[in-house]
Each structure stands twice: as structure tokens, then as C-alpha cells.
Motif scaffolding. Structure first.
Motif, PDB file in Angstrom:
ATOM      1  N   LEU A 112       0.775  -1.096  -0.135  1.00  0.00           N
ATOM      2  CA  LEU A 112      -0.117  -0.139   0.011  1.00  0.00           C
ATOM      3  C   LEU A 112       0.969   1.319   0.075  1.00  0.00           C
ATOM      4  CD1 LEU A 112      -3.082  -0.967   2.303  1.00  0.00           C
ATOM      5  CD2 LEU A 112      -3.001  -0.922  -0.200  1.00  0.00           C
ATOM      6  N   THR A 113       1.870   1.229  -0.928  1.00  0.00           N
ATOM      7  CA  THR A 113       2.731   2.446  -1.377  1.00  0.00           C
ATOM      8  C   THR A 113       2.579   3.015  -2.563  1.00  0.00           C
ATOM      9  OG1 THR A 113       4.718   1.080  -1.688  1.00  0.00           O
ATOM     10  CG2 THR A 113       4.199   1.702   0.540  1.00  0.00           C
ATOM     11  N   LEU A 172       6.518   7.812   3.726  1.00  0.00           N
ATOM     12  CA  LEU A 172       7.241   6.717   4.241  1.00  0.00           C
ATOM     13  C   LEU A 172       8.702   6.838   3.572  1.00  0.00           C
ATOM     14  CD1 LEU A 172       4.668   3.663   3.517  1.00  0.00           C
ATOM     15  CD2 LEU A 172       5.552   4.683   5.463  1.00  0.00           C
ATOM     16  N   LYS A 218       1.920   6.483   1.645  1.00  0.00           N
ATOM     17  CA  LYS A 218       1.025   5.625   1.871  1.00  0.00           C
ATOM     18  C   LYS A 218      -0.145   5.648   0.875  1.00  0.00           C
ATOM     19  CE  LYS A 218       1.530   5.509   7.145  1.00  0.00           C
ATOM     20  NZ  LYS A 218       0.778   5.785   8.236  1.00  0.00           N
ATOM     21  N   VAL A 219      -1.010   4.748   0.800  1.00  0.00           N
ATOM     22  CA  VAL A 219      -2.342   4.503  -0.266  1.00  0.00           C
ATOM     23  C   VAL A 219      -3.121   3.856   0.528  1.00  0.00           C
ATOM     24  CG1 VAL A 219      -1.052   5.148  -2.592  1.00  0.00           C
ATOM     25  CG2 VAL A 219      -1.632   2.693  -1.622  1.00  0.00           C
ATOM     26  N   PHE A 220      -4.471   4.189   0.538  1.00  0.00           N
ATOM     27  CA  PHE A 220      -5.499   3.566   1.185  1.00  0.00           C
ATOM     28  C   PHE A 220      -6.521   3.183   0.286  1.00  0.00           C
ATOM     29  CE2 PHE A 220      -3.834   6.869   4.028  1.00  0.00           C
ATOM     30  CZ  PHE A 220      -3.584   6.061   5.135  1.00  0.00           C
TER      31      PHE A 220
END
Lengths: 464, 464
Positions: A112-113, A172, A218-220
Motif C-alpha cells: 500500500l505504497t 514513508l 501510503k495509499v489507502f
């Protein structure tokens, strides 16, 4: 062309160096209202030497090394959306426009990056990762104008921060070019205890300690559900108390915005009772989380008036629309916003204090605030003021009077002078008092990494 | 007494300076197994000059200034619970024991902050704030042994971190004495964008950039409810996948611990099926949050075996009990733990890689791991190994072989070499490769703040 422009053309190509024309003029200022006013009135200082548009980290490195050889200052320039003059270059400087570096380099579905070049604008980045099923969960009002590197360099906050955190919680890994020309890469780990977190050197550095060239964020996953609510309170104090209660209990709705009566009347009069202070809440995530969260928020709101989802929906649709500075200049007005923050024990007196202080400025026609980023320990205040100066030729003095009052009142009442816009050139003189005994640590860091003071001089750190 | 001991006695009082006896001997090592082995075998290097026990920040300042005048090294010493030799002083150094500075200075019920002197031990701090209805939500296994300043200086992680974050998420403000003797205070704000976050200079600095003398931490109201669950998986990969799924969906139970089959059999065989990998979960907060969260965790666990609350309850009761190093030495064994971390895409190969690498060490009788701190982007692995060396006189070589294998395997497979114990003296040589191009930034910071290299030399930054 100046010597430095010629040298830069030699280093990265003549087509990457701009020394005049519209594009050059646009890069002389950012979104700071005072720089815009000065530009309009033909009062800008001497121009930078040139604007360069590197296409790669290696080209940024070549620019920095050339600047060092010639002893010329460098001002990194992202989307130009900074509102404090952080990217307003001193005369003769090199403006490094990073927006040609706009590649989305990688999306990792397990980690999740996402990794992108720093010149990619936030809105375009969000569109590209949404196409993959993700959101950055970072929504500054400037999202369509601001570059990812600029968001990092100014310690940006997004509208959904109460759940997802701010840029320092989302970043990150990164790549940056140091003032020496060396390239630094900090890889993305979930968490490390490998000495001081070196990403923090660049988060908030505003181009004074290096140029951010790549970021890993980060991605969600896009949320399953998104639900809106709103409640009207009889006072700011009552609304702030409700937020404090549900945050204290452990709830973190992504969006929590409490508008004072002035702003509620301006934008939400269709839904909110007269003289009320309106709280907007967005909850999102799995349905079970959303239901539990909104129930808890409603309970904390107590006997506030439930105004339903419509005002929050209205805000969601119009949240990034702002009039141009010229719109106000043409009305002979000057308008700006100031974001500050304080712990819960101090925020209500701070609200009263800054609004009251602003009303002492001659020609102040509106002073108001909302809280838009809440934390376990406190919240921010996003203050808006509008001056209709008795003599518009003296607008700048009134503007600086307003800023001085808010900065001094904030420090006197125990708040922090900047919540998320950064320091730039406008706030730099006040940073000395804000940091106090810690200011020499910042100066030591600056001297260690940029002994010749070539990186964005005048921003963040005030000239002596 | 040595010259430096005499000078320190003059500066802060002879009763604050210890140059021999049990208390002095105890301060020659920390909790690093190799230092304990060397002490047991009479192989420690030359002793420090003295141990000093300042009672105030002013006395710490006097100690630092005296050290600077005499060019003598300083090693800050908290509870002595570090497991990497970070507090093992070089010969002739001044050991600054901070545990006399143990006052709880303030608890703010609205801001949800507590301020304490840095020498207060974590367990005693927790008891004092629990008496006020709060918890620090920071539960390292060493809580009863570690000082608050030490937790900050090593970038500690607590057992409840998946919800509440680690020490860098909990630390709001601090006071530190710089190597120059200047006192720096960073006040507690909910959030600021006032340049680089200067708290980060001290978080993870391990005494090399200053001495932390006071901390302001978040406190949380004691949770309304606390509920336990556990599930047994057929493989580490399956258990890690379940954690990844519920974390990805937005759930953050405070405690999330997945033990491999070796550790499950060792501790939880009463409840878990043979050869299974057991996941322990603690959820807490308002009942609605707990219910929604545990339902989501159970769904993510899929067809794993529900082992009920008992194993988690067992862990909660016994979680901080560890045998002494001597217990193992007497069995002619050497045992240690190594905490590493990686993003979700890399963590299963990392688990397999490090366990397999450890089995190559002669006399390795057990190598196992659990995941105990999960994040959106990945998780940690807490590796435990036990060596029964063919020749115990060569135990140290086998120990260093094991560490070398894990450090090198971790870097090869894209993990970070330290999740939460820090670097100390043991890991310092590997930090150079871990940080890579960013290492010079750490060195620049060190040179800027401690040009004479008197602050904990040999820890964090390996001697050339």
C-alpha cells in the motif's frame, strides 16, 4: 543570458532554462497574497536569474552543483501554491521548477505504497492512484495546485487528517538532493528504530535543506462507505467541547470541521439556525465502523441541532473553490487566512483572542475562524480575515498589522503559530520566538547541510 | 578520585558522584546479553571514570559543561534496559544516571498530556497516571525497567502500538541538554508546521546528540472495554495475510501478535492446535468500537481456528516475564532477540529467510519469530534464537554469527534492521549500510551538535 543561466544551459540543456516571458514572470511569485499585490502594483524586487525545469534527479543534481560552483541561490518551485512567500525568489536566484518531474513510478498493492516524482501535482497523483483503486487520503485545499514535494516541504495537512494523519504520517520514503549535490534516498519501511528519522530533515524544510525529488506515500483502499453529518452548536466553545469528547473516546472521523457563527452564516445559512456554529463530519470505512462512529459523534453532540448530511455534502462539492486575490484587490480589499493550533485547554481562549485582536485592525470587515484538523490533544484554528483599508495604498501595512496581531496573540496564549501552511518568508521573523531555545538546533542543521546558505535563503530562517 | 570525578563533585556535589562499589559496577553494563556475558567472565573493558546522579536539568547541564571542559565522554543511563549495549560506557567516560530525576510534573486533563522528568521509569509513570484515570498506551516489555528518556532515545515501541502508535507518535514535547550544555525545550502542540520537527533529533538519538531531561507524552483515558480473541492459522503466511486484510480495511486493534509454530507450541499449546500459528488480538475502547473491530478481525481470520480469549489473557498476565541471562548462561546457552520489519510484500520471505539463516549457526537449537507491531504498510518480526554452542568459551562468536546472518538477510530481502530496540553498540556497524546515502546526513547532524564527539561515542555511529 547571465553567467549562471549560461552555465545551467550547459549543464542541463538550453531548452530547460527560461530567462523571460510569461512562464518566467509567473515563477517570480507564489500564492502569497502580498507577493500578488506587489506584482500587481509593480513593486516586486529584482527578478531571479532564471527558471530551470529539470526532468530528472540527475538534472536537479547538476543544477545544484552548478549553483554551488557559482555561489548562486536556489529556490525550489513546485505548484506555486504556497501562501507565505516560501517560493518567492530573491533577486538573481535560480528558480528550480520541478513540475516536469511528474511521473508516477510505482504502486505496490500489498505494501500500500505509491512512489512518484516530487513535481507531480497532488490532484493528478490522486486521479492516477484512484484509477488503481486507492486514495492518498491527503486532501489539502490546494491539492490541484500543489506538488507532492511541496506538500512534504511545507508539512502539509489534508482535509481528511483527523483519521489519516498529515503528510508526516503519510510519507514513508523519499529522495532528495542535498545542498552539496549529493543524492539521499530514504527507503519505505513500516517503521524503524535506526537513529533519528531522517525523513524529518526534509519534512518542513521548505527547500532550505535540500530539494525533494521523489516521495513514497501510503495509499489507502477507497472506502467502502462514506456518510455525512452536521450539527449546529450555540457557541464555538460548545462545538469544540463536543469534538474533544468524541476524540477523547477514541473516535477519529476523517473530516471534523467546526465553523464559527460568521462562517456558518456565510456558507451554511440554508441549513443551520441563525447565530449557530456548525460542525461538519465525514465518516468513512467499513459500514460497521461508520455506524459506530456517527452514533458516537451524535451522542457527543448532545442537544446540538442535527442539520443532516446536506451542509457537509455542500462543503464536499465546493471545498476547493476560492476566489482569486485579484477578485478582492478589485474591490479594494485584502483577504488572507492564518492557521494556528493549540491544545484543548487553550483553544477557546485562543479563538476569542485572535478574532478580537483582528478587530483592532483599521478597516477589518470580517474576522472569523473554523477548526478543521482535530487531534487527541487539541485542534487547529483556520482564521480568515478581510480588510477594507481606509487607504488601499496602505493595504500592506494593515495586512502586516493583522498578521502581527495573530502571531503575537497566538504565542501569548500558548498556541503554535503555524498549523499547516509552513513558515515561508512571511512568518520567518516569528519563528525565532516560536522555537525559542530550539531555534539554534534548526540553525545548526542549516549550517551543517548548507554552509553557504544557498538553499532558499530568506525562507523559514529569517535573515539576521 | 580521577580529575573528572573531582570536577563533577565540585559541580554537583560529592554525594552525586559514584566511583566504585555495587552501584558503580551495575552501571558498567546495560541489558545487552553480550555485555552480561563479558561481565560474568571478567572480560569487560576499562571502567568508566564515574557515575553521576543529577537531580535536575541544571545539574545535567553542569555535568555536560564539566565534561566538555575536560574533553571526557558522557553516556546517559536510564533504567539500563537497553539490549544492544547503547549504555555500555567506554573506559574513562562519565555515566549520567538520570533515575534520580523521576518526578511526574504535570497531568493536563483537557489536553490529555503528562509531563515527567526523563529518569522516571515507565512502569512507575504508568501507575501514577493510572491513578488519575489515564494510560500512556505505551507498553514495551521493558516498561518496569526503562526510563521515559530511554524510551524516547531508542525509539521504543509498545505492545499496544497497532492502535496507539509508537513513542514518536506519543511524544509531544521534550526538554534536552545539548552537547554544548545549552538547554532546549520543545513545547507540546497538537501539530505544527514550523520547519523540521526538532523532537525528531532526539527520538532515536541514543544519547549521541543530547540528553533528554523531560518529556511530555499523550495520555489516554482508560478504555471502557477490553476484549481478547485468538485464532490459529496453518502457516505464518496465512496469519500475516489475515492481519494485512483487516489492517488494510482500516481496523487497528491495539494488540496484534502472530506467533510462529515454534513459539505457539512453546507458550500456547494448551489452547492452539499442534503445528499452528497463533494470532492474539486485544481490542479496547467504546463497546461499539470493540464489537465492530472483533467482528472484522474474525471475518479476516476466515477459516482459522477460533481459540477464544484464554491465550490472549494468558499472554496479558505473563507478557513481561523473561528469564535472566544467567539462567541461560548456567545452562551453557546464549539467547537473544532481534526485531526487524518489512512491508507486507516482503515480510513472509523475510520470516523464512531469517529463520533459515539462523539455523546455519553451529549449535542453534531454536530459531523462531512472532509479529507484534502491525501497520498499514507492513509489520515487524521479533526473532528469538537460542544457541547451545559446541564450545561455550566461543559463545560470543556464535552469537555474532547469528546477528550477522539476520542483519545481512534482512538487508538483502528489503527489510529494516531495527524495529524498536535501536542501534546501540551492537548494530552500529550495520547502520552504515542500512542508511546508505542518508548516513552522511546523520553524520552531519552529529558533527553539527557534538563536534568533539563526546556524547555516547561508539553508540549509534560506529567508530571509523
Amino acid at each position: 543570458m547571465s553567467d549562471i543561466a549560461t552555465a545551467l544551459a550547459g549543464a542541463i540543456g538550453a531548452d530547460r532554462v527560461v530567462t523571460g516571458g510569461d512562464a518566467f514572470e509567473r515563477h517570480r511569485i507564489d500564492y502569497w497574497v502580498l507577493a500578488n499585490l506587489r506584482a500587481r502594483e509593480g513593486r516586486l524586487g529584482p527578478p531571479p536569474a532564471c527558471v530551470v525545469r529539470p526532468r530528472s534527479t540527475a538534472e536537479v543534481q547538476a543544477v545544484v552543483r552548478t549553483a554551488q560552483q557559482h555561489g548562486v541561490a536556489i529556490v525550489p518551485y513546485g505548484g506555486g501554491s504556497g501562501v507565505l512567500g516560501g517560493a518567492v525568489a530573491p533577486g538573481g536566484a535560480i528558480v528550480v521548477d520541478l513540475t516536469a518531474m511528474d511521473a508516477l513510478l510505482d504502486v505496490n498493492d500489498l505494501a500500500l505504497t505509491a512512489t512518484a516524482q516530487a513535481g507531480l501535482l497532488g490532484g493528478e497523483y490522486e486521479r492516477r492512484i484512484q484509477a488503481r483503486g486507492y486514495t492518498t487520503a491527503h486532501w489539502p485545499q490546494s491539492i490541484d495546485l500543489a506538488s507532492l514535494g511541496g506538500l512534504v516541504a511545507t508539512r502539509s495537512a489534508g482535509q481528511f487528517s483527523t483519521r489519516y494523519g498529515n503528510i508526516e504520517d503519510l510519507l514513508l520514503g523519499l529522495e532528495a538532493v542535498l545542498p552539496s549535490g549529493e543524492i539521499v534516498r530514504v527507503p519505505a519501511f513500516p517503521r524503524s528504530s535506526t537513529g533519528p528519522d531522517l525523513r524529518q530533515v526534509f519534512l518542513g524544510s521548505e527547500g532550505t535543506l535540500g530539494i525533494v525529488t521523489e516521495v513514497t506515500l501510503k495509499v489507502f483502499p477507497l472506502p467502502e462507505q462514506r456518510v455525512f453529518g452536521s450539527w449546529a452548536f450555540p457557541s464555538m466553545a460548545a462545538g469544540l467541547e463536543a469534538i474533544r469528547r468524541f476524540v477523547r473516546a477514541g473516535w477519529r472521523p476523517p473530516v471534523v470541521r467546526l465553523y464559527d457563527a460568521v462562517e456558518t452564516a456565510r456558507t451554511f445559512s440554508q441549513w443551520a439556525p441563525e447565530h449557530s456554529h456548525l460542525l461538519l463530519v465525514v465518516s468513512e470505512g467499513p459500514m460497521a465502523m461508520v455506524e459506530a462512529e456517527l452514533t458516537a459523534v451524535a451522542a457527543a453532540a448532545g442537544d446540538a441541532v442535527d442539520c443532516g448530511p446536506a451542509p457537509t455534502g455542500h462543503w464536499m462539492e465546493h471545498r476547493n473553490q476560492v476566489p482569486s486575490w485579484d477578485f478582492f484587490f478589485e474591490k479594494k480589499m485584502i483577504v488572507d487566512t492564518i492557521e494556528i493550533a493549540a491544545t484543548w485547554d487553550k483553544v477557546t481562549p485562543l479563538y476569542d483572542g485572535v478574532v478580537s485582536a483582528l478587530h483592532g485592525v483599521p478597516g477589518m470587515v470580517a474576522a472569523s475562524a473554523h477548526s478543521s484538523h482535530s487531534y487527541l490533544n487539541g485542534t487547529n484554528l483556520y482564521v480568515t480575515f478581510a480588510i477594507f483599508p481606509p487607504d488601499f495604498a496602505k493595504a500592506e501595512a494593515g495586512y502586516l498589522d493583522a498578521w502581527t496581531r495573530v502571531m503575537e496573540t497566538t504565542m501569548r496564549l500558548g498556541g503554535t503559530i503555524a498549523h499547516h501552511h509552513g513558515i515561508g518568508r512571511l512568518r520567518a521573523p516569528w519563528l525565532v520566538q516560536e522555537l525559542g531555545s530550539a531555534y539554534p538546533v534548526l540553525l545548526a542543521l542549516k549550517r551543517a547541510l548548507d554552509p553557504a546558505n544557498l538553499m532558499n535563503p530568506g525562507a523559514l530562517i529569517a535573515p539576521r
